[in-house]
Design a protein around this motif. Structure first.
Motif, PDB file in Angstrom:
ATOM      1  N   SER A   1       0.803  -1.208   0.000  1.00  0.00           N
ATOM      2  CA  SER A   1       0.000   0.000   0.000  1.00  0.00           C
ATOM      3  C   SER A   1       0.837   1.259   0.000  1.00  0.00           C
ATOM      4  CB  SER A   1      -0.914   0.008   1.231  1.00  0.00           C
ATOM      5  OG  SER A   1      -0.132   0.000   2.403  1.00  0.00           O
ATOM      6  N   TYR A   2       2.089   1.156   0.319  1.00  0.00           N
ATOM      7  CA  TYR A   2       2.901   2.364   0.385  1.00  0.00           C
ATOM      8  C   TYR A   2       4.327   2.012   0.033  1.00  0.00           C
ATOM      9  CZ  TYR A   2       5.024   6.587   2.387  1.00  0.00           C
ATOM     10  OH  TYR A   2       5.712   7.735   2.598  1.00  0.00           O
TER      11      TYR A   2
ATOM     12  N   ASN B   1      -5.187   2.465  -0.936  1.00  0.00           N
ATOM     13  CA  ASN B   1      -4.519   2.864  -2.171  1.00  0.00           C
ATOM     14  C   ASN B   1      -4.938   1.936  -3.300  1.00  0.00           C
ATOM     15  OD1 ASN B   1      -2.747   5.056  -1.325  1.00  0.00           O
ATOM     16  ND2 ASN B   1      -1.594   3.514  -0.180  1.00  0.00           N
ATOM     17  N   GLU B   2      -4.770   2.396  -4.506  1.00  0.00           N
ATOM     18  CA  GLU B   2      -4.945   1.557  -5.684  1.00  0.00           C
ATOM     19  C   GLU B   2      -3.976   2.033  -6.756  1.00  0.00           C
ATOM     20  OE1 GLU B   2      -9.018   1.998  -6.804  1.00  0.00           O
ATOM     21  OE2 GLU B   2      -8.697   3.920  -7.811  1.00  0.00           O
ATOM     22  N   GLY B   3      -3.641   1.134  -7.667  1.00  0.00           N
ATOM     23  CA  GLY B   3      -2.672   1.471  -8.690  1.00  0.00           C
ATOM     24  C   GLY B   3      -3.136   1.072 -10.074  1.00  0.00           C
TER      25      GLY B   3
ATOM     26  N   SER C   1       1.506   1.620 -10.785  1.00  0.00           N
ATOM     27  CA  SER C   1       0.916   2.273  -9.610  1.00  0.00           C
ATOM     28  C   SER C   1       0.480   3.699  -9.874  1.00  0.00           C
ATOM     29  CB  SER C   1       1.926   2.259  -8.457  1.00  0.00           C
ATOM     30  OG  SER C   1       2.257   0.943  -8.082  1.00  0.00           O
TER      31      SER C   1
ATOM     32  N   ASP D   1      -2.073   6.857 -10.791  1.00  0.00           N
ATOM     33  CA  ASP D   1      -3.445   7.137 -10.343  1.00  0.00           C
ATOM     34  C   ASP D   1      -4.190   8.067 -11.288  1.00  0.00           C
ATOM     35  OD1 ASP D   1      -3.569  10.101  -9.014  1.00  0.00           O
ATOM     36  OD2 ASP D   1      -1.602   9.227  -8.701  1.00  0.00           O
TER      37      ASP D   1
ATOM     38  N   TRP E   1       1.397   9.694  -9.867  1.00  0.00           N
ATOM     39  CA  TRP E   1       1.430   8.568  -8.919  1.00  0.00           C
ATOM     40  C   TRP E   1       1.362   9.155  -7.525  1.00  0.00           C
ATOM     41  CZ3 TRP E   1       5.419   7.090  -5.377  1.00  0.00           C
ATOM     42  CH2 TRP E   1       5.396   5.765  -4.929  1.00  0.00           C
TER      43      TRP E   1
ATOM     44  N   GLN F   1       0.465   7.900  -3.410  1.00  0.00           N
ATOM     45  CA  GLN F   1       0.135   6.806  -2.499  1.00  0.00           C
ATOM     46  C   GLN F   1       0.175   7.289  -1.048  1.00  0.00           C
ATOM     47  OE1 GLN F   1      -0.643   3.588  -3.629  1.00  0.00           O
ATOM     48  NE2 GLN F   1      -0.529   4.495  -5.672  1.00  0.00           N
ATOM     49  N   LYS F   2      -0.825   6.886  -0.289  1.00  0.00           N
ATOM     50  CA  LYS F   2      -0.864   7.218   1.136  1.00  0.00           C
ATOM     51  C   LYS F   2       0.011   6.251   1.936  1.00  0.00           C
ATOM     52  CE  LYS F   2      -5.745   8.588   0.824  1.00  0.00           C
ATOM     53  NZ  LYS F   2      -7.101   8.299   1.353  1.00  0.00           N
TER      54      LYS F   2
ATOM     55  N   VAL G   1       2.695  10.712   2.551  1.00  0.00           N
ATOM     56  CA  VAL G   1       2.373  10.254   1.209  1.00  0.00           C
ATOM     57  C   VAL G   1       3.653  10.198   0.380  1.00  0.00           C
ATOM     58  CG1 VAL G   1       0.053  11.257   1.307  1.00  0.00           C
ATOM     59  CG2 VAL G   1       1.932  12.582   0.327  1.00  0.00           C
TER      60      VAL G   1
END
Length: 353
Positions: free
Chosen positions: A4-5, A264-266, A286, A288, A297, A299-300, A308
């Protein structure tokens, strides 16, 4: 499942600092302090309080090269209360003595003067006391980890043994300090205004094996070929949904959701010829968003997004070149969206003609 990160953390090796920095940049953290030096050898050093969410954070920025001086900034932790009045005055106290007020700046930051910045560095790298007063609660800057991180900055920038070093000062001439590395220059290209569309099932069937052939251990797209367990979590709308985005007269961009995690999503992005007959080249798994020739891109680090990471790519007419990679600092409950902008890779992008 994709993590997720992902934070770019590049530790030191036996390579010299300039060579390593040209490749990626360098990040290092110790206790309540961290530093990220980008590929130009500009180093950004962040310090925090001992406890998460307590007070705020300090950012020290120093460019590479002889006789450069650091700049200092401060942010205070956001509060959940809407009734508290905004902070209108912030004063730094060093070893129990007022060193003066800070200057209010954009985005709710505060700027330290050069004497205040140097005084803070001299105090916090040892046993000195640095405190900021005027916020909703006092902000006591932690000393833990400061010396180790500042030593890393001196090492990366070739300052050890010089008068301008933060830690191990000496009489070596400043002329021997490592020079800044120029940022790569990227010329962005114009992109097509044609609308995007979904691929047909026939196109997907022909293209999917070639997309999957581009995947590696570091670049994954589970939803291109989901197992039985994953199939149960994919809706009909998401299944076999690939988007075709025209880039120019000869190139197109393919996009699809590759993975989804807790917060998160990629999306995967591939460059291919417009006729979909050639070999696709993967840009990222990944991303967004894509907009006007740029892939982003974001991500949290955790659900509340107080830390982030970010990256971007721009179309140059042949491929998408990486333009930036950064993180926002430690997860410390200071601000939504993160405390700072700490890039480890930067470029100069010239706009499309």
């Amino acid at each position: 499942m994709k993590a997720s990160y992902t934070t770019a953390l590049f530790l030191f090796s036996t390579l010299t600092a300039p060579v390593l920095a040209e490749q990626s940049g360098i990040s290092f953290e110790h206790k309540d302090w961290e530093v990220t030096c980008d590929n130009t050898l500009t180093c950004r050093t962040a310090g925090y309080a001992n406890e998460e969410g307590a007070g705020g954070s300090v950012l020290l920025t120093r460019q590479a090269g002889a006789n450069t001086v650091p700049t200092g900034e401060v942010i205070l932790s956001e509060t959940d209360s809407e009734d508290e009045a905004p902070v209108t005055k912030l004063t730094v106290w060093i070893n129990g003595v007022s060193a003066g007020d800070l200057t209010a700046a954009e985005n709710d930051t505060w700027r330290l003067s050069q004497p205040q910045t140097l005084g803070l560095i001299n105090a916090v790298k040892g046993s000195g006391k640095v405190e900021f007063k005027g916020g909703h609660t006092p902000f006591m800057l932690s000393n833990d980890g400061a010396y180790a991180v500042m030593l890393k900055v001196d090492d990366v920038q070739g300052r050890i043994g010089t008068p301008g070093a933060w830690t191990k000062k000496g009489n070596k001439p400043e002329s021997g300090v490592t020079k800044a590395v120029p940022a790569p220059v990227i010329q962005a290209a114009k992109v097509s205004k044609e609308p995007s569309r979904l691929l047909t099932q026939q196109e997907i069937t022909a293209l999917k094996p070639r997309l999957m052939a581009t995947l590696t251990d570091d670049l994954q797209c589970d939803r291109l070929n989901p197992d039985e367990e994953e199939k149960g979590s994919i809706s009909d709308e998401e299944s076999d949904k690939l988007t075709y985005i025209p880039l120019d007269n000869t190139h197109a961009l393919i996009s699809t959701l590759c993975w989804r995690a807790a917060y998160n999503e990629g999306y995967g992005y591939w460059v291919i010829d417009k006729a979909l007959t050639g070999k696709p080249a993967i840009v990222t798994d990944s991303g967004d968003d894509y907009r006007d020739g740029e892939i982003s891109w974001f991500q949290k680090g955790r659900g509340i997004a107080d830390c982030v990471s970010m990256a971007g790519w721009v179309w140059d007419g042949q491929t998408f070149q990486k333009t930036r990679h950064a993180n926002s600092g430690m997860c410390r409950y200071i601000r939504a969206g993160g405390s700072w902008d700490l890039p480890d890779f930067v470029t100069e992008v010239k706009p499309a003609p």
